[in-house]
Write a protein that holds these residues in place. Structure first.
Motif, PDB file in Angstrom:
ATOM      1  N   LEU A 434     -33.944  21.829  84.558  1.00 44.05           N
ATOM      2  CA  LEU A 434     -33.038  20.852  85.163  1.00 44.05           C
ATOM      3  C   LEU A 434     -33.658  19.454  85.228  1.00 44.05           C
ATOM      4  O   LEU A 434     -32.937  18.451  85.309  1.00 44.05           O
ATOM      5  CB  LEU A 434     -32.648  21.291  86.576  1.00 44.05           C
ATOM      6  CG  LEU A 434     -31.705  22.498  86.689  1.00 44.05           C
ATOM      7  CD1 LEU A 434     -31.466  22.847  88.154  1.00 44.05           C
ATOM      8  CD2 LEU A 434     -30.377  22.218  85.990  1.00 44.05           C
ATOM      9  N   THR A 441     -23.492  20.313  84.234  1.00 40.63           N
ATOM     10  CA  THR A 441     -22.884  19.787  85.457  1.00 40.63           C
ATOM     11  C   THR A 441     -22.610  20.872  86.493  1.00 40.63           C
ATOM     12  O   THR A 441     -22.563  20.590  87.682  1.00 40.63           O
ATOM     13  CB  THR A 441     -21.558  19.061  85.140  1.00 40.63           C
ATOM     14  OG1 THR A 441     -20.652  19.992  84.526  1.00 40.63           O
ATOM     15  CG2 THR A 441     -21.792  17.880  84.207  1.00 40.63           C
ATOM     16  N   THR A 442     -22.439  22.121  86.043  1.00 40.16           N
ATOM     17  CA  THR A 442     -22.147  23.229  86.964  1.00 40.16           C
ATOM     18  C   THR A 442     -23.086  24.394  86.706  1.00 40.16           C
ATOM     19  O   THR A 442     -23.197  24.876  85.571  1.00 40.16           O
ATOM     20  CB  THR A 442     -20.686  23.708  86.796  1.00 40.16           C
ATOM     21  OG1 THR A 442     -19.807  22.620  87.075  1.00 40.16           O
ATOM     22  CG2 THR A 442     -20.381  24.866  87.745  1.00 40.16           C
ATOM     23  N   LEU A 443     -23.759  24.872  87.762  1.00 39.87           N
ATOM     24  CA  LEU A 443     -24.716  25.965  87.637  1.00 39.87           C
ATOM     25  C   LEU A 443     -24.487  26.978  88.755  1.00 39.87           C
ATOM     26  O   LEU A 443     -24.457  26.623  89.929  1.00 39.87           O
ATOM     27  CB  LEU A 443     -26.151  25.426  87.715  1.00 39.87           C
ATOM     28  CG  LEU A 443     -27.284  26.453  87.710  1.00 39.87           C
ATOM     29  CD1 LEU A 443     -27.279  27.254  86.405  1.00 39.87           C
ATOM     30  CD2 LEU A 443     -28.630  25.770  87.916  1.00 39.87           C
ATOM     31  N   ASN A 465     -32.917  15.326  88.811  1.00 39.24           N
ATOM     32  CA  ASN A 465     -31.747  15.594  87.970  1.00 39.24           C
ATOM     33  C   ASN A 465     -30.585  14.683  88.374  1.00 39.24           C
ATOM     34  O   ASN A 465     -30.279  14.529  89.558  1.00 39.24           O
ATOM     35  CB  ASN A 465     -31.331  17.058  88.113  1.00 39.24           C
ATOM     36  CG  ASN A 465     -30.103  17.406  87.298  1.00 39.24           C
ATOM     37  OD1 ASN A 465     -28.985  17.071  87.663  1.00 39.24           O
ATOM     38  ND2 ASN A 465     -30.322  18.083  86.183  1.00 39.24           N
ATOM     39  N   LEU A 468     -26.188  17.244  87.362  1.00 39.29           N
ATOM     40  CA  LEU A 468     -25.603  18.408  88.025  1.00 39.29           C
ATOM     41  C   LEU A 468     -24.702  17.969  89.183  1.00 39.29           C
ATOM     42  O   LEU A 468     -25.119  17.214  90.054  1.00 39.29           O
ATOM     43  CB  LEU A 468     -26.708  19.325  88.555  1.00 39.29           C
ATOM     44  CG  LEU A 468     -26.312  20.790  88.807  1.00 39.29           C
ATOM     45  CD1 LEU A 468     -26.008  21.488  87.487  1.00 39.29           C
ATOM     46  CD2 LEU A 468     -27.429  21.519  89.524  1.00 39.29           C
ATOM     47  N   LEU A 471     -23.394  23.266  92.373  1.00 46.09           N
ATOM     48  CA  LEU A 471     -24.468  24.263  92.385  1.00 46.09           C
ATOM     49  C   LEU A 471     -24.107  25.407  93.324  1.00 46.09           C
ATOM     50  O   LEU A 471     -23.791  25.189  94.492  1.00 46.09           O
ATOM     51  CB  LEU A 471     -25.774  23.608  92.840  1.00 46.09           C
ATOM     52  CG  LEU A 471     -26.990  24.515  93.032  1.00 46.09           C
ATOM     53  CD1 LEU A 471     -27.393  25.161  91.705  1.00 46.09           C
ATOM     54  CD2 LEU A 471     -28.148  23.732  93.635  1.00 46.09           C
ATOM     55  N   ALA A 496     -24.455  15.585  93.198  1.00 44.32           N
ATOM     56  CA  ALA A 496     -24.408  17.046  93.301  1.00 44.32           C
ATOM     57  C   ALA A 496     -23.816  17.520  94.610  1.00 44.32           C
ATOM     58  O   ALA A 496     -23.897  16.854  95.638  1.00 44.32           O
ATOM     59  CB  ALA A 496     -25.813  17.625  93.127  1.00 44.32           C
TER      60      ALA A 496
END
Length: 499
Positions: A434, A441-443, A465, A468, A471, A496
Motif C-alpha cells: 500500500l 481504492t477499496t480493500l 498511501n 485508498l 477499508l 480513506a
C-alpha cells in the motif's frame, strides 16, 4: 395560550425542524387549515420526495394515515412501506390513494401479507393510476389468484415499467396469468417472478410470452425449480426474442443438460448481455457447453456461474474461451472448488485477455499456490479492476504473492481478501504494498485475524498511501487501542474511510 392556529409561522417552522419525515408527512397534515398552509410552505416538506417507513409495524391503521396524507401531498415520488403488516385492508387504503395521487412513481409494499385480496385492491388502482412506474409486491402470498388480478390490470395499465412479484407462491397457474398479460402489455420492461414455484410448466408459459413480447428487457426467474425442461423452454424463446438483455435463472436445478439448452440459445441470440446461472449444478460439462457458446456469442458482457461445482476442469473450459472472447467484462466463478489448478488456468488467460474487468474467484480453495498464479497474472494484466478472492485460504504466503503483484499492477482498484487467514504477517505484506501502490481504492481484509500487530502495519501504511478510500477491517481482534491508531491514520489520510 397559543395553539397551532395562533402560533407565529416562524415558531411553527422551528417545531417542524425537530420532527422526522414520518411525523411531517403523516401527523402534521389535516390538523387544521392554517397548519396545512404553513406545512405547504415549509422547505423540508416542499422537497420531501422519498419516504422510507419499512419495518415500522404501522398496520392497516397506519397505512390509512399514509393514504390520507398522500391525498394532499404533491411532492412525494417514492414510498417504501416494506414489512409493515398492513394486510389487505391497508393495501386497500393505499390503493384508494393511488387512484387520485398524481406524483408517486415508486411504491414498495413487499412483505405485508396483503394476499390475493390486497393484490386485487392494488390491481384496481393500476387500472386508473397513470404515474406509478415501479411496484414491489414481493413476499405477499398473493398466490395464483392475486397474480391474475395483477395480470388483468397489466392489460390496460400503460405506465408501470418495473414489477416485482417474487416470493408469492403464484405457481404455474399464476405464471400463465402473467404470461397472458405480457402478450398485450407494451410498457413493462423489468419483471421479477423469482421464488414462485412455477416449475417447468410455468417456465413454458413465460417462454411463450417472450416469443411475441417486444418490451421486456429484464427477467428474473430464480429459485423456481424449472429444471432442464424449463431451461429448454426459455432457451427456445431466446432464439427468437430480440429485446431481453438480462436473464436470471439462479438456483433452478437446470444441470448440465439445461446449461446446454441455454448455451445453444447463446449461439444465436444477439441481445442478451447479462446471464445469471448461479447454483444450478451444471458441473464441468455444463461449463463446457457455456464456454462453447462464448466462442461465437458477441453480446454477453456479464456471466455468473458461481456455486456450480465446475471444478478445475470447468475452469479450464472457461479459461480456454477467454483467450478469444472479446465481449465478456464481468465473470463470477466463486464457490466452484476450482482449487489452485483451476486458478492457474484462469491466471494464464489473464495474461492475454484484454476485456475482463471484474473477476470473482471467492470460495474456491485456491490456497497460497493459487494466489501466486493469480498474482503472477496481475503483474502484466492491464484491464482487471475488481478482483474477489474471499474464503480462499491463501494465508500469509498467499498475501505476500498478492502484495508483490500490487507493487507493479496499475489497474486494480478493488480487492477483497476477506476471510483468508493472512494474520499479522500477511497484513504486513499488504501494508508494504500500500505504500507504493497508487491505484487501489477499496480493500477488504475482514475476518483475517490480523490482530493488533497487523492493524498497526496497516495504520502505518495509511499515513503515506494517498489513493485508498475504503477499508474493511471487521472481526480482526485489533483491540481498542490499535483501532484508535487506525483512526488516527485515517485522520491523516483525508481520502480513506474504514467500514
Amino acid at each position: 395560550m397559543h395553539t397551532f392556529s395562533t402560533l407565529p409561522v416562524e415558531l411553527v417552522y422551528r417545531i417542524m425542524d425537530h420532527q422526522n419525515d414520518r411525523t411531517l408527512f403523516c401527523s402534521m397534515q389535516n390538523i387544521c387549515r392554517r397548519l396545512n398552509q404553513i406545512l405547504s410552505t415549509y422547505q423540508r416538506y416542499q422537497t420531501l420526495t422519498t419516504l422510507h417507513l419499512s419495518g415500522n409495524s404501522i398496520g392497516a391503521e397506519g397505512a390509512q394515515h399514509i393514504a390520507n396524507a398522500l391525498g394532499t401531498n404533491t411532492t412525494l415520488t417514492t414510498l417504501n412501506l416494506r414489512s409493515n403488516e398492513i394486510g389487505a385492508e391497508g393495501a386497500q387504503h393505499i390503493a384508494n390513494a393511488l387512484q387520485t395521487k398524481t406524483t408517486l412513481t415508486t411504491l414498495d409494499l413487499s412483505e405485508n401479507s396483503i394476499g390475493a385480496e390486497g393484490a386485487q385492491h392494488i390491481a384496481n388502482a393500476l387500472r386508473t393510476n397513470t404515474t406509478l412506474t415501479t411496484l414491489d409486491l414481493s413476499g405477499n402470498s398473493i398466490g395464483a389468484e392475486g397474480a391474475q388480478h395483477i395480470a388483468n390490470a397489466l392489460g390496460t395499465n400503460t405506465t408501470l415499467t418495473t414489477l416485482d412479484l417474487s416470493g408469492n407462491s403464484i405457481g404455474a397457474e399464476g405464471a400463465q396469468h402473467i404470461a397472458n398479460a405480457l402478450g398485450t402489455n407494451t410498457t413493462l420492461t423489468t419483471l421479477d417472478l423469482s421464488w414462485n414455484e412455477i416449475g417447468a410448466k410455468g417456465a413454458k408459459h413465460i417462454a411463450d410470452a417472450l416469443r411475441t413480447n417486444t418490451t421486456l428487457t429484464t427477467l428474473h426467474l430464480s429459485g423456481n425449480p424449472i429444471g432442464a425442461e424449463g431451461a429448454q423452454h426459455i432457451a427456445n424463446a431466446l432464439g427468437t426474442n430480440t429485446t431481453l438483455t438480462t436473464l436470471s435463472l439462479w438456483h433452478n436445478q437446470i444441470g448440465a443438460e439445461g446449461a446446454q439448452h441455454i448455451a445453444n440459445a447463446l449461439g444465436t441470440n444477439t441481445t442478451l448481455t447479462t446471464l445469471n446461472l448461479r447454483s444450478n449444478e451444471i458441473g464441468a460439462e455444463g461449463a463446457q457447453h457455456i464456454a462453447d457458446a462464448l466462442r461465437t456469442n458477441a453480446t454477453l458482457t456479464t456471466l455468473d456461474l458461481s456455486s456450480n461445482e465446475i471444478g478445475d476442469e470447468g475452469a479450464q473450459h472457461i479459461a480456454a474461451v477467454l483467450r478469444t472472447n472479446t465481449t465478456l467484462t464481468t465473470l463470477d466463478l466463486s464457490g466452484n472448488e476450482i482449487g489452485d489448478e483451476g486458478a492457474q488456468h484462469i491466471a494464464a488467460v489473464l495474461r492475454t485477455n484484454t476485456t475482463l474487468t471484474t473477476l470473482d474467484l471467492s470460495g474456491n480453495r485456491i490456497g497460497a499456490e493459487g494466489a501466486q498464479h493469480i498474482a503472477d497474472a496481475l503483474r502484466t494484466n492491464t484491464t482487471l479492476t475488481t478482483l474477489g478472492l474471499r474464503w480462499n485460504e491463501i494465508g500469509d504466503e498467499g498475501a505476500q504473492h498478492i502484495a508483490d503483484a500490487l507493487r507493479m499492477n496499475t489497474t486494480l482498484t478493488t480487492l477483497s481478501l476477506w476471510h483468508n487467514q493472512i494474520g499479522a504477517e500477511g497484513a504486513q505484506h499488504i501494508a508494504n504494498a500500500l505504500r507504493t501502490n497508487a491505484t487501489l481504492t477499496t480493500l477488504d481484509l475482514d475476518e483475517n485475524g490480523i490482530g493488533a500487530e497487523g492493524a498497526q502495519h496497516i495504520a502505518n501504511a495509511l499515513r503515506t498511501n494517498t489513493t485508498l478510500t475504503t477499508l474493511h477491517l471487521r472481526l480482526n481482534q485489533m483491540g481498542d487501542e490499535i483501532a484508535q491508531h487506525i483512526a488516527d491514520a485515517l485522520g491523516r489520510n483525508i481520502r480513506a474511510k474504514m467500514v
